[in-house]
Design a protein around this motif. Structure first.
Motif, PDB file in Angstrom:
ATOM      1  N   THR A 121       0.848  -1.186   0.000  1.00  0.00           N
ATOM      2  CA  THR A 121       0.000   0.000   0.000  1.00  0.00           C
ATOM      3  C   THR A 121       0.880   1.232   0.000  1.00  0.00           C
ATOM      4  O   THR A 121       1.834   1.301   0.770  1.00  0.00           O
TER       5      THR A 121
ATOM      6  N   CYS B 271       2.636   4.483   0.915  1.00  0.00           N
ATOM      7  CA  CYS B 271       2.787   5.069   2.249  1.00  0.00           C
ATOM      8  C   CYS B 271       2.381   6.532   2.188  1.00  0.00           C
ATOM      9  O   CYS B 271       3.216   7.423   2.074  1.00  0.00           O
TER      10      CYS B 271
ATOM     11  N   ALA C 184      -1.081   7.454   3.756  1.00  0.00           N
ATOM     12  CA  ALA C 184      -2.184   7.677   4.674  1.00  0.00           C
ATOM     13  C   ALA C 184      -1.685   8.245   5.998  1.00  0.00           C
ATOM     14  O   ALA C 184      -0.537   8.039   6.390  1.00  0.00           O
TER      15      ALA C 184
ATOM     16  N   GLN D 151       0.351   6.172   8.890  1.00  0.00           N
ATOM     17  CA  GLN D 151       0.785   4.902   8.299  1.00  0.00           C
ATOM     18  C   GLN D 151       2.293   4.751   8.412  1.00  0.00           C
ATOM     19  O   GLN D 151       3.049   5.710   8.233  1.00  0.00           O
TER      20      GLN D 151
ATOM     21  N   CYS E  92       5.518   2.623   6.879  1.00  0.00           N
ATOM     22  CA  CYS E  92       5.961   1.768   5.770  1.00  0.00           C
ATOM     23  C   CYS E  92       7.383   1.312   6.012  1.00  0.00           C
ATOM     24  O   CYS E  92       8.239   2.089   6.443  1.00  0.00           O
TER      25      CYS E  92
ATOM     26  N   VAL F 232       3.699  -5.489   5.195  1.00  0.00           N
ATOM     27  CA  VAL F 232       2.650  -4.497   5.430  1.00  0.00           C
ATOM     28  C   VAL F 232       1.918  -4.879   6.705  1.00  0.00           C
ATOM     29  O   VAL F 232       1.459  -6.019   6.867  1.00  0.00           O
TER      30      VAL F 232
ATOM     31  N   GLN G  51      -1.327  -3.916   9.088  1.00  0.00           N
ATOM     32  CA  GLN G  51      -2.588  -3.198   9.151  1.00  0.00           C
ATOM     33  C   GLN G  51      -2.825  -2.720  10.583  1.00  0.00           C
ATOM     34  O   GLN G  51      -2.831  -3.525  11.519  1.00  0.00           O
ATOM     35  N   PRO G  52      -2.998  -1.416  10.792  1.00  0.00           N
ATOM     36  CA  PRO G  52      -3.218  -0.897  12.152  1.00  0.00           C
ATOM     37  C   PRO G  52      -4.416  -1.561  12.820  1.00  0.00           C
ATOM     38  O   PRO G  52      -5.402  -1.922  12.165  1.00  0.00           O
TER      39      PRO G  52
ATOM     40  N   THR H 182      -4.138   2.762  19.254  1.00  0.00           N
ATOM     41  CA  THR H 182      -4.011   2.185  17.909  1.00  0.00           C
ATOM     42  C   THR H 182      -2.571   1.720  17.697  1.00  0.00           C
ATOM     43  O   THR H 182      -1.627   2.519  17.801  1.00  0.00           O
TER      44      THR H 182
ATOM     45  N   LEU I 166      -0.030   1.118  15.323  1.00  0.00           N
ATOM     46  CA  LEU I 166       0.228   1.471  13.929  1.00  0.00           C
ATOM     47  C   LEU I 166       1.187   0.498  13.256  1.00  0.00           C
ATOM     48  O   LEU I 166       1.100   0.281  12.035  1.00  0.00           O
ATOM     49  N   TYR I 167       2.103  -0.086  14.050  1.00  0.00           N
ATOM     50  CA  TYR I 167       3.126  -0.950  13.443  1.00  0.00           C
ATOM     51  C   TYR I 167       3.654  -1.900  14.511  1.00  0.00           C
ATOM     52  O   TYR I 167       3.849  -1.524  15.677  1.00  0.00           O
TER      53      TYR I 167
END
Length: 248
Positions: A86, A88, A90, A93, A95, A103, A105-106, A117, A119-120
């Motif tokens: 996807t 990078c 957003a 986000q 990357c 990849v 997904q949060p 949240t 994020l990674y």
């Protein structure tokens, strides 16, 4: 006789057929004949030149009426695009620039302070002894307050050591010493790690690490207090670690 001569001349002058014949014969004057001769000679010279050469077109090229043009197919360019990648772009986000195929997904997680949240998250290993591994992350428009958490997992190494077991001293003099072999296990002393964070202008805004010039604590936390784009560079060897980026 004189009159007769004069009459004869008068008769010749008044004869219309004689006048027409004299004007027709006068068209081919010497200058006109010379010009026609020059044009004729020039045409003969051009014809001789054309017949003495191979033609107007070089031999290595076919005549236009027989020119065959074979279309040459365009070369095919193979482009490999990583799967499930996807862009990078957003907000919030993360990357992995060094491994675009990875990849994350949060997802929403529970923390002691409530929902947050994630994020990674990734588990990374740099097992090599002399070669440093590296990972580069790109964080897009990260909001405050976001924590970058590194949890270290340093592999243990076992070392064989020979230590003194007993000493015998007689009259103040060492007379005998016995040794024993033991095996000691402890975190790899060659483990190294460093993480650097740069802002959108390329300025270094945070740095942490493990061993070397840094301490040997098993967790490091870097907090983003300013919204923006960041580049995260990690390098190390003989170490494993978990990377978590949590937006609170």
């Amino acid at each position: 006789m004189v009159q007769q001569k004069g009459g004869s001349e008068q008769t010749r002058l008044n004869d219309p057929f004689r006048r027409k014949r004299r004007r027709k014969e006068g068209f081919f004057t010497p200058p006109v004949l010379l010009l026609l001769t020059a044009v004729f000679v020039a045409l003969i010279g051009v014809l001789l030149i054309m017949t003495s050469t191979t033609g107007f077109f070089p031999q290595q090229y076919p005549m236009p009426s027989t020119l065959n043009i074979t279309p040459v197919p365009s070369p095919t360019i193979s482009i490999q695009i990583p799967k499930n990648v996807t862009p990078c772009s957003a907000v919030g986000q993360i990357c992995d620039i060094s491994d675009p195929s990875f990849v994350f997904q949060p997802e929403v997680i529970d923390t002691v302070l409530g929902n947050a949240t994630l994020l990674y998250f990734n588990h990374i290993s740099y097992p090599y002894y002399s070669t440093y591994g590296n990972t580069t992350l790109k964080a897009v428009n990260v909001y405050p307050v976001t924590d970058l958490i590194i949890d270290y997992n340093v592999p243990n190494v076992t070392v064989k050591k020979v230590i003194v077991d007993k000493r015998i001293i007689t009259n103040g003099v060492l007379t005998d010493t016995t040794y024993k072999t033991v095996y000691v296990t402890y975190p790899d002393p060659e483990a190294r790690f460093e993480i650097k964070v740069y802002n959108a202008f390329g300025d270094l805004v945070a740095v942490e690490g493990f061993a070397g010039q840094y301490d040997t604590g098993m967790t490091d936390v870097i907090t983003f207090l300013t919204q923006g784009n960041y580049t995260i560079e990690m390098t190390g060897k003989r170490i494993e670690f978990n990377v978590s980026i949590i937006e609170k």
